[in-house]
Design a protein around this motif. Structure first.
Motif, mmCIF file in Angstrom:
data_model
loop_
_atom_site.group_PDB
_atom_site.id
_atom_site.type_symbol
_atom_site.label_atom_id
_atom_site.label_comp_id
_atom_site.label_asym_id
_atom_site.label_seq_id
_atom_site.Cartn_x
_atom_site.Cartn_y
_atom_site.Cartn_z
ATOM 1 N N PHE A 161 -9.344 25.164 18.581
ATOM 2 C CA PHE A 161 -10.512 24.744 19.357
ATOM 3 C C PHE A 161 -11.832 25.305 18.841
ATOM 4 O O PHE A 161 -12.880 24.733 19.103
ATOM 5 C CB PHE A 161 -10.337 25.143 20.827
ATOM 6 N N GLY A 162 -11.818 26.408 18.166
ATOM 7 C CA GLY A 162 -13.057 27.013 17.706
ATOM 8 C C GLY A 162 -13.707 27.842 18.806
ATOM 9 O O GLY A 162 -13.473 27.625 19.998
ATOM 10 N N THR A 163 -14.522 28.780 18.402
ATOM 11 C CA THR A 163 -15.098 29.700 19.377
ATOM 12 C C THR A 163 -16.156 29.042 20.251
ATOM 13 O O THR A 163 -16.315 29.385 21.413
ATOM 14 C CB THR A 163 -15.714 30.915 18.665
ATOM 15 N N SER A 164 -16.911 28.076 19.714
ATOM 16 C CA SER A 164 -17.973 27.453 20.516
ATOM 17 C C SER A 164 -17.383 26.630 21.665
ATOM 18 O O SER A 164 -17.900 26.652 22.778
ATOM 19 C CB SER A 164 -18.876 26.589 19.645
ATOM 20 N N LYS A 165 -16.308 25.901 21.407
ATOM 21 C CA LYS A 165 -15.673 25.126 22.482
ATOM 22 C C LYS A 165 -15.064 26.034 23.528
ATOM 23 O O LYS A 165 -15.126 25.753 24.723
ATOM 24 C CB LYS A 165 -14.618 24.178 21.913
ATOM 25 N N LEU A 166 -14.468 27.141 23.082
ATOM 26 C CA LEU A 166 -13.882 28.079 24.032
ATOM 27 C C LEU A 166 -14.960 28.744 24.881
ATOM 28 O O LEU A 166 -14.763 28.988 26.073
ATOM 29 C CB LEU A 166 -13.056 29.133 23.300
ATOM 30 N N LYS A 167 -16.118 29.027 24.277
ATOM 31 C CA LYS A 167 -17.219 29.627 25.028
ATOM 32 C C LYS A 167 -17.735 28.650 26.079
ATOM 33 O O LYS A 167 -17.965 29.029 27.231
ATOM 34 C CB LYS A 167 -18.345 30.025 24.070
ATOM 35 N N ASN A 168 -17.893 27.390 25.698
ATOM 36 C CA ASN A 168 -18.334 26.369 26.657
ATOM 37 C C ASN A 168 -17.305 26.166 27.762
ATOM 38 O O ASN A 168 -17.668 25.984 28.927
ATOM 39 C CB ASN A 168 -18.603 25.045 25.947
ATOM 40 N N LEU A 169 -16.043 26.203 27.409
ATOM 41 C CA LEU A 169 -14.982 26.067 28.400
ATOM 42 C C LEU A 169 -15.026 27.223 29.396
ATOM 43 O O LEU A 169 -14.892 27.023 30.604
ATOM 44 C CB LEU A 169 -13.618 26.010 27.719
ATOM 45 N N ASP B 277 -17.928 26.660 31.783
ATOM 46 C CA ASP B 277 -17.620 25.589 32.736
ATOM 47 C C ASP B 277 -16.657 26.067 33.823
ATOM 48 O O ASP B 277 -16.862 25.789 35.008
ATOM 49 C CB ASP B 277 -17.026 24.377 32.019
#
Length: 74
Positions: free
Chosen positions: A20-28, A31
């Motif tokens: 997923f990558g760190t940016s998607k995990l941070k956004n998740l 949220d």
């Protein structure tokens, strides 16, 4: 060895980060945190509303909230 060891958790975390990558995990994370915060706020508001609806009403309480110009004839 039925439980998870630290190595299982570490390998799982690495695979998730690679997928997923760190940016998607941070956004998740943002949220999910926002959703939990909104849920707690709505529960607190609902409890306050329910508490105000269930408080006992007395005659004095009703008389205090009636119109000042209205008179009751007995």
């Amino acid at each position: 060895m039925a439980g998870l060891s630290i190595w299982h958790v570490l390998i799982f975390a690495i695979v998730v980060i690679l997928l997923f990558g760190t940016s998607k995990l941070k956004n998740l994370g943002k949220d999910v945190g926002g959703a939990v915060k909104d849920f707690k706020k709505s529960i607190k508001d609902e409890e306050a509303t329910a508490a105000s609806l269930t408080e006992p009403r007395t005659l004095e309480h009703q008389n205090n909230h009636t119109d000042v110009n209205s008179t009751v004839k007995h």
